[in-house]
Design an enzyme around this catalytic site. Sequence first.
Site, short mmCIF file in Angstrom:
data_model
loop_
_atom_site.label_atom_id
_atom_site.label_comp_id
_atom_site.label_asym_id
_atom_site.label_seq_id
_atom_site.Cartn_x
_atom_site.Cartn_y
_atom_site.Cartn_z
CG ASP A 30 -2.20 0.78 0.97
OD1 ASP A 30 -3.25 0.15 0.75
OD2 ASP A 30 -2.15 2.04 0.94
CE LYS A 35 -5.40 1.45 4.73
NZ LYS A 35 -6.34 1.42 3.60
CD GLU A 151 -13.35 -10.64 -4.09
OE1 GLU A 151 -12.31 -11.19 -4.47
OE2 GLU A 151 -14.33 -11.29 -3.67
NE ARG A 154 -22.36 -11.22 0.70
CZ ARG A 154 -23.17 -12.19 1.14
NH1 ARG A 154 -24.46 -11.99 1.14
NH2 ARG A 154 -22.68 -13.32 1.61
CD GLU A 155 -16.84 -2.62 2.84
OE1 GLU A 155 -17.36 -1.97 3.74
OE2 GLU A 155 -16.28 -2.10 1.85
CG ASN A 208 -21.60 -4.17 -7.70
OD1 ASN A 208 -21.89 -5.28 -7.25
ND2 ASN A 208 -20.56 -3.49 -7.28
CG PHE A 249 -29.59 -7.34 -3.02
CD1 PHE A 249 -28.88 -6.15 -2.94
CD2 PHE A 249 -28.97 -8.51 -2.63
CE1 PHE A 249 -27.57 -6.14 -2.49
CE2 PHE A 249 -27.66 -8.51 -2.19
CZ PHE A 249 -26.95 -7.32 -2.11
N GLY A 257 -26.09 2.47 0.05
CA GLY A 257 -24.94 3.37 0.15
C GLY A 257 -23.69 2.54 -0.04
CB CYS A 260 -19.53 -1.26 -4.17
SG CYS A 260 -17.94 -1.86 -3.57
P1 NAD Z 1 -10.01 0.87 -0.10
O1 NAD Z 1 -10.04 2.33 -0.26
O2 NAD Z 1 -10.44 0.26 1.19
O3 NAD Z 1 -8.54 0.32 -0.43
C1 NAD Z 1 -7.76 0.77 -1.46
C2 NAD Z 1 -6.32 0.80 -0.98
O4 NAD Z 1 -5.47 1.07 -2.08
C3 NAD Z 1 -6.06 1.87 0.07
O5 NAD Z 1 -5.47 1.30 1.21
C4 NAD Z 1 -5.11 2.85 -0.63
O6 NAD Z 1 -4.19 3.45 0.26
C5 NAD Z 1 -4.43 1.93 -1.62
N1 NAD Z 1 -3.87 2.60 -2.79
C6 NAD Z 1 -4.41 3.56 -3.56
N2 NAD Z 1 -3.58 3.91 -4.56
C7 NAD Z 1 -2.49 3.15 -4.43
C8 NAD Z 1 -1.28 3.04 -5.14
N3 NAD Z 1 -1.04 3.82 -6.21
N4 NAD Z 1 -0.35 2.14 -4.73
C9 NAD Z 1 -0.59 1.37 -3.65
N5 NAD Z 1 -1.71 1.43 -2.94
C10 NAD Z 1 -2.66 2.31 -3.30
O7 NAD Z 1 -10.89 0.29 -1.29
P2 NAD Z 1 -11.65 -1.13 -1.35
O8 NAD Z 1 -12.99 -1.00 -0.71
O9 NAD Z 1 -10.73 -2.19 -0.92
O10 NAD Z 1 -11.89 -1.24 -2.92
C11 NAD Z 1 -10.84 -1.52 -3.81
C12 NAD Z 1 -11.45 -1.87 -5.17
O11 NAD Z 1 -12.22 -3.07 -5.04
C13 NAD Z 1 -12.40 -0.82 -5.70
O12 NAD Z 1 -12.30 -0.79 -7.09
C14 NAD Z 1 -13.77 -1.37 -5.31
O13 NAD Z 1 -14.79 -0.92 -6.15
C15 NAD Z 1 -13.56 -2.85 -5.45
N6 NAD Z 1 -14.46 -3.66 -4.62
C16 NAD Z 1 -14.74 -3.28 -3.34
C17 NAD Z 1 -15.56 -4.09 -2.56
C18 NAD Z 1 -15.90 -3.69 -1.15
O14 NAD Z 1 -16.83 -4.28 -0.58
N7 NAD Z 1 -15.19 -2.76 -0.54
C19 NAD Z 1 -16.10 -5.27 -3.09
C20 NAD Z 1 -15.77 -5.64 -4.39
C21 NAD Z 1 -14.95 -4.82 -5.15
#
Ligand code: NAD
Length: 439
Positions: A30, A35, A151, A154-155, A208, A249, A257, A260
């Site tokens: 990251d 972090k 991916e 689900r959180e 989605n 759903f 909200g 995603c």
């Molecule tokens: P997040 O914001 O929790 O995590 C993203 C991470 O990437 C952060 O820790 C950030 O610091 C890091 N980051 C950003 N730019 C970077 C770089 N250039 N180099 C290294 N690290 C970098 O986001 P998330 O919720 O984990 O989502 C990530 C992706 O997955 C998104 O595209 C989202 O749509 C997708 N997604 C999310 C979920 C979900 O439930 N959160 C589910 C499916 C898909």
Amino acid sequence: MNISIIGSGYVGLVTGACFAELGNKVICVDNDNKKIEDLKKGIIPIYEPGLKELVANNTKKKRLIFTSSIKDAVKESEVIFIAVGTPTLNNGEADLTGIENVARNIAINMTGYRLIVEKSTVPVETGEWVKHTILNYIKHKIKFDVASNPEFLREGSAINDFMHPDRIVIGVESKKARDKLVNLYKPLNASLVITNIKSAELIKHASNAYLATKISFINAISKICDKVDADVLEVAQGMGLDQRIGLSFLNAGAGYGGSCFPKDLDAFITISEKLGYNFELLKAVKNINEEQKNYVLKKIKDNLWILKDKTIGVLGLSFKPNTDDIRNASSLNIIKALGLEGARIRVYDPQAIQKAKEALQKDKPVVAGVKFCKDSYEVCRGSDCLLIATEWNEFKELDFVKVKKLLKRPLIIDGRNIYDPKMLKKLGFTYIGVGRGNG
Ligand code: NAD
């Protein structure tokens, strides 16, 4: 396998920990140094059930390590997942700066064949851009593949979802890439959907968008229910038992909200427009969702008349239960709107208070009127009404005799339809749900 996950957020960290648990050697990267330092100390930046233990166990076994150096990670790994955020730009487009930046960094640090996998949710044809970017920045003639592996976790149930997925989507353009990903996921024994990269990218956006459509559909039905004194829960049950429709759903409430649905809908509408298709259906889905937040607000106003100097108790801040994620949470929209009308707000959430505090800090006039409470009963004390904004299980099991004594007025606005109206009315509450009739 030696794997890297670039981006250690909700998706990256869960993916990394789960792949390590399956026996792979995983490097989580990251660009947020704090972090990474926290993760090295075992401090998990998010609340996700079971994640802390999984990370601790695999760190101890040296299968999971953390670094802020993409260079080191790319050097060590044959498969590199990109899991950085893809937030929304002001014009609705997905911001792919992070993806491009990572693709460039992978290109300049590659020392041999690499498989680069999009895990982040991205608009269709991003894979093409990733490929071009790597070709443009690569230093030597090195072979590589790009793949898409969206991916669906689900959180709140992310680990279970990763380990027991309904399906795994793999978008590939070479046998080598296909074999590597099939091998990696073999221990999960899951159904695989193997497609080309563009189809895989579209599967994620389409899924989605479809789920958001189901929510907005039932929210629209909830308004009709309120008008004619029908119960949307009964309607949803009657619809959902039809196997062609399904029960999931179909929960009416204060709108969807999270990080995603709102973002992915915007990105899908925008990319469709760029490709020459006006996705009217999704625009309506989005509008219905926005209206739904105002609808709950209107229910509060209709019952309290003047909000200035009234106290509203709010249960729930996270965008859904079992997570501390407050990104685009309906609760925060409603709290801000209440605050702007001069209401005092008492709130409680089992996990999301800290993140909500940080988010609301930016809204000084609102946050001044917000009291963060230690439990649900403290929220109720002296409130003119109680709003349920997130359906955490513990809110379903309140002692309502106590709640009634603590509230200034026994009024419950159930923004997530978690209570039985008959039971609450019997106890002397005024109960207002979403689409439960008499709304
Ligand atoms: P997040 O914001 O929790 O995590 C993203 C991470 O990437 C952060 O820790 C950030 O610091 C890091 N980051 C950003 N730019 C970077 C770089 N250039 N180099 C290294 N690290 C970098 O986001 P998330 O919720 O984990 O989502 C990530 C992706 O997955 C998104 O595209 C989202 O749509 C997708 N997604 C999310 C979920 C979900 O439930 N959160 C589910 C499916 C898909």
